[in-house]
Structures are given as structure tokens and as C-alpha cells.
Write a protein that holds these residues in place. Structure first.
Motif, PDB file in Angstrom:
ATOM      1  N   LYS A  24      -8.921  -9.294   0.682  1.00 45.27           N
ATOM      2  CA  LYS A  24      -9.014  -8.855   2.092  1.00 45.27           C
ATOM      3  C   LYS A  24      -7.793  -9.260   2.902  1.00 45.27           C
ATOM      4  N   ARG A  25      -7.008 -10.206   2.382  1.00 48.32           N
ATOM      5  CA  ARG A  25      -5.791 -10.632   3.088  1.00 48.32           C
ATOM      6  C   ARG A  25      -4.641  -9.648   2.881  1.00 48.32           C
ATOM      7  N   ASP A  80      -1.924  -6.818   2.703  1.00 47.95           N
ATOM      8  CA  ASP A  80      -1.376  -5.614   3.346  1.00 47.95           C
ATOM      9  C   ASP A  80      -1.149  -4.557   2.268  1.00 47.95           C
ATOM     10  N   LYS A 137      -8.730  -4.838   3.436  1.00 49.91           N
ATOM     11  CA  LYS A 137      -8.466  -4.925   4.881  1.00 49.91           C
ATOM     12  C   LYS A 137      -8.239  -3.523   5.449  1.00 49.91           C
ATOM     13  N   GLU A 138      -8.722  -3.292   6.631  1.00 52.81           N
ATOM     14  CA  GLU A 138      -8.493  -2.003   7.317  1.00 52.81           C
ATOM     15  C   GLU A 138      -6.977  -1.763   7.425  1.00 52.81           C
TER      16      GLU A 138
END
Ligand code: NAP
Length: 286
Positions: A200-201, A203, A221-222
Motif C-alpha cells: 500500500k506504500r 507509488d 494505494k489510490e
């Protein structure tokens, strides 16, 4: 909905460049770059890969030789074929299709390939050069991913990059390439704790584990860029990746599909490596 990174389109453009550079090479040197592919045994998937490599060579104007050896080939026979190809001036790239039958020692076989003809970049000498960031060839799949990121104008420097999978063919070299491109890199594997918190971290999230639709949207992550290396089969036997494309494509900013993402780039990078090897050999002989 995210941007779809179109590996087929990027691959077609790269192959067109390789084809025109090959025409120029033939004009200047009077011979074509040559690739020898060696396959041992009857593995049907390997046979398809080898056929695709042969056809790709012909498409860009290379000399292509395929050596189909029987399952009972001895190590001594295989090593003596590699010795012959190492000293064959028509051949600039040698690829031994893996996996080999169990009685053949893959490490010993790869070590026998002349590092200047090692277009898979698996020889320890080439692996060492990649670690130092001073290389002639890159392993084809990670190299293809770097081209996809570049052609999609995705910035790498300063970004958090998480790679799931640490194989010698994909995960490890991928991590080094992202590090050389100034990403902050984390590598995950089957013993990683709280995998979801780590992914989730990211990029840029690169997944190469070989588990169908393993990465779901709650792990991403969005706005992340998601690169799916997996080539798996879903519950209906349909080709799919390690990422659940349907849910993840709703939140990622860009994503590679399977099929049509990373896959088409791999053979293109093999062609690129063979052309590089031929150019290097031509320069050395002048
Ligand atoms: P591999 O050698 O089998 O390695 C798999 C890696 O995934 C290992 O490092 C393993 O961890 C890790 N892993 C497995 N389960 C995990 C889990 N639950 N959580 C976190 N990590 C996990 O695979 P590979 O050769 O790199 O291939 C990976 C996938 O990419 C396969 O589907 C393959 O077919 C595909 N592939 C595609 C291309 C292409 O051209 N598109 C090229 C190469 C490979 P451990 O190290 O702890 O065991």
C-alpha cells in the motif's frame, strides 16, 4: 479507471526500431545479427516460447538457429554445443531455454556461455555488472518493464517502488534497475510480514509471484502505477496475471493488462540484446 499500459503497442514500436537498425547493421557489416536458441526435451510451453523467439528474429531480419536436443542429451553434449556456438562467428547471442531437464545443471550450463553472447543476462559476470550499474545486457523481462515505464512517461526518481517476488529472473534484477533509476525500493517475498501494509506504500508496484489475481485493490494505494508480470491461469483456465485487474484498475493510475502488458516486451528485449551483442562484436573485430 486507470490508463492501460499497452505492451503490444510499445513492443511493436521497439521492434520497428530494431528492424531498421538491423537493416543498417547488415548494410555496414555484410551479415545479420545471429541468435542461437537451444532447447532440451519436449516441454510444450518451452517449445512455444522458442518458436515465438525464432519468428521474432526472422521478423526483424536476424539469422535464427534453433537447436532441438532430445531429453536424453548429456551435460557433456550440451556443453560442447555451447562451446561450438561460443566460437561461431555467425552467432552473437546464445539462449538456453529454461528449465532444463533435471539431470542437467543449469548453473554450469549458463556459466559456460560466453558472457558477451549471454543475451538473457543470466551469467554471473553479467549479473555482477548489473549490480554495479555498468552493463551491456539486461534480463529481458525487467528491461521490458523499464521501457514500458519510460514510454508511459512514468517518473521513477524519488518514488516508492515495491516489488513482490525475488526471483533471479525478475524480482532481483527489477529491484536493481529501479534503484539505479533512483526509486526507493522495497522487495517482498513469501516470508514478508504484513504484505498489504508494504504494498500500500507503493507509488510503483511491480508484482512477479506466479499466483493468479493475488493482489487485490485493498493492497494498492489510490493512484499507484501497477505492473503485473504474472502469467497465470484463472479458475476457468483463462490467462491472467498476479493482479486482480478488474478491481485494481479502478484505483491505479496506470496498469499493465495480462495478456498484452509485460509479456510482449520480453522477446523484444531479447532482440535488442542480440543486436547489442552483434554491434559489440563488430566493433571489437575492427
Ligand atoms: P518464481 O521464481 O516462482 O518466484 C516467485 C517469487 O514470488 C518468489 O520470490 C516467492 O517468494 C514470491 N512469492 C510467492 N508467493 C508469495 C506470496 N504469497 N507473497 C509474497 N511473495 C510471494 O517466479 P518468477 O520466475 O519470478 O515468475 C513470476 C511470475 O511471472 C510467473 O507467473 C511467471 O510465469 C511470470 N513471468 C512472466 C514473464 C513475462 O515475460 N511476462 C517472464 C518471467 C516470468 P520466496 O522467494 O520467498 O519463495
Amino acid at each position: 479507471m486507470s490508463n492501460i499500459i499497452d505492451g503490444k503497442a510499445v513492443s511493436a514500436l521497439e521492434r520497428a526500431k530494431i528492424k531498421s537498425e538491423t537493416e543498417l547493421f547488415i548494410k555496414e557489416n555484410g551479415y545479420a545479427p545471429g541468435l542461437a536458441v537451444v532447447i532440451v526435451g519436449d516441454d510444450s510451453a518451452s517449445k512455444v516460447y522458442v518458436k515465438n523467439k525464432h519468428n521474432a528474429c526472422l521478423e526483424v531480419g536476424f539469422l535464427s538457429r534453433v537447436y532441438e536436443l532430445t531429453e536424453s542429451t548429456t551435460e557433456r553434449e550440451l556443453l560442447s554445443l555451447i562451446d561450438a556456438l561460443n566460437s561461431d562467428s555467425e552467432i552473437h547471442g546464445i539462449l538456453v531455454q529454461l528449465p532444463l531437464p533435471r539431470h542437467l545443471d543449469e548453473k554450469k550450463v549458463i556459466a559456460r556461455i560466453d558472457p558477451d553472447k549471454d543475451v538473457d543476462a543470466f551469467h554471473v559476470q553479467n549479473v555482477g555488472k548489473i549490480v554495479l550499474g555498468d552493463y551491456d545486457f539486461l534480463p529481458c523481462t525487467p528491461a521490458g518493464i523499464m521501457v514500458l515505464l519510460r514510454e508511459s512517461n512514468i517518473e521513477i526518481a524519488g518514488k516508492e517502488c515495491v516489488i513482490v517476488g525475488r526471483s533471479n529472473i525478475v524480482g532481483k534484477p527489477m529491484a536493481l534497475l529501479m534503484l539505479h533509476a533512483n526509486a526507493t525500493v522495497t522487495i517482498c517475498h513469501s516470508k514478508t510480514q504484513n504484505l498489504k501494509e508494504v504494498t500500500k506504500r507503493a507509488d510503483i508496484l511491480i508484482v512477479a509471484i506466479g499466483k493468479a489475481k493475488f493482489v487485490t485493490s485493498d493492497m494498492v494505494k489510490e493512484g499507484a502505477v501497477v505492473i503485473d508480470v504474472g502469467m497465470d491461469r484463472d479458475e476457468n483456465g483463462k490467462l491472467c496475471g498476479d493482479v486482480d485487474f478488474e478491481s485494481v484498475s479502478k484505483i491505479a493510475s496506470a496498469i499493465t493488462p495480462v495478456p498484452g502488458g509485460v509479456g510482449p516486451m520480453t522477446i523484444t528485449m531479447l532482440l535488442q540484446n542480440t543486436l547489442t551483442a552483434a554491434k559489440k562484436a563488430a566493433l571489437a573485430s575492427k
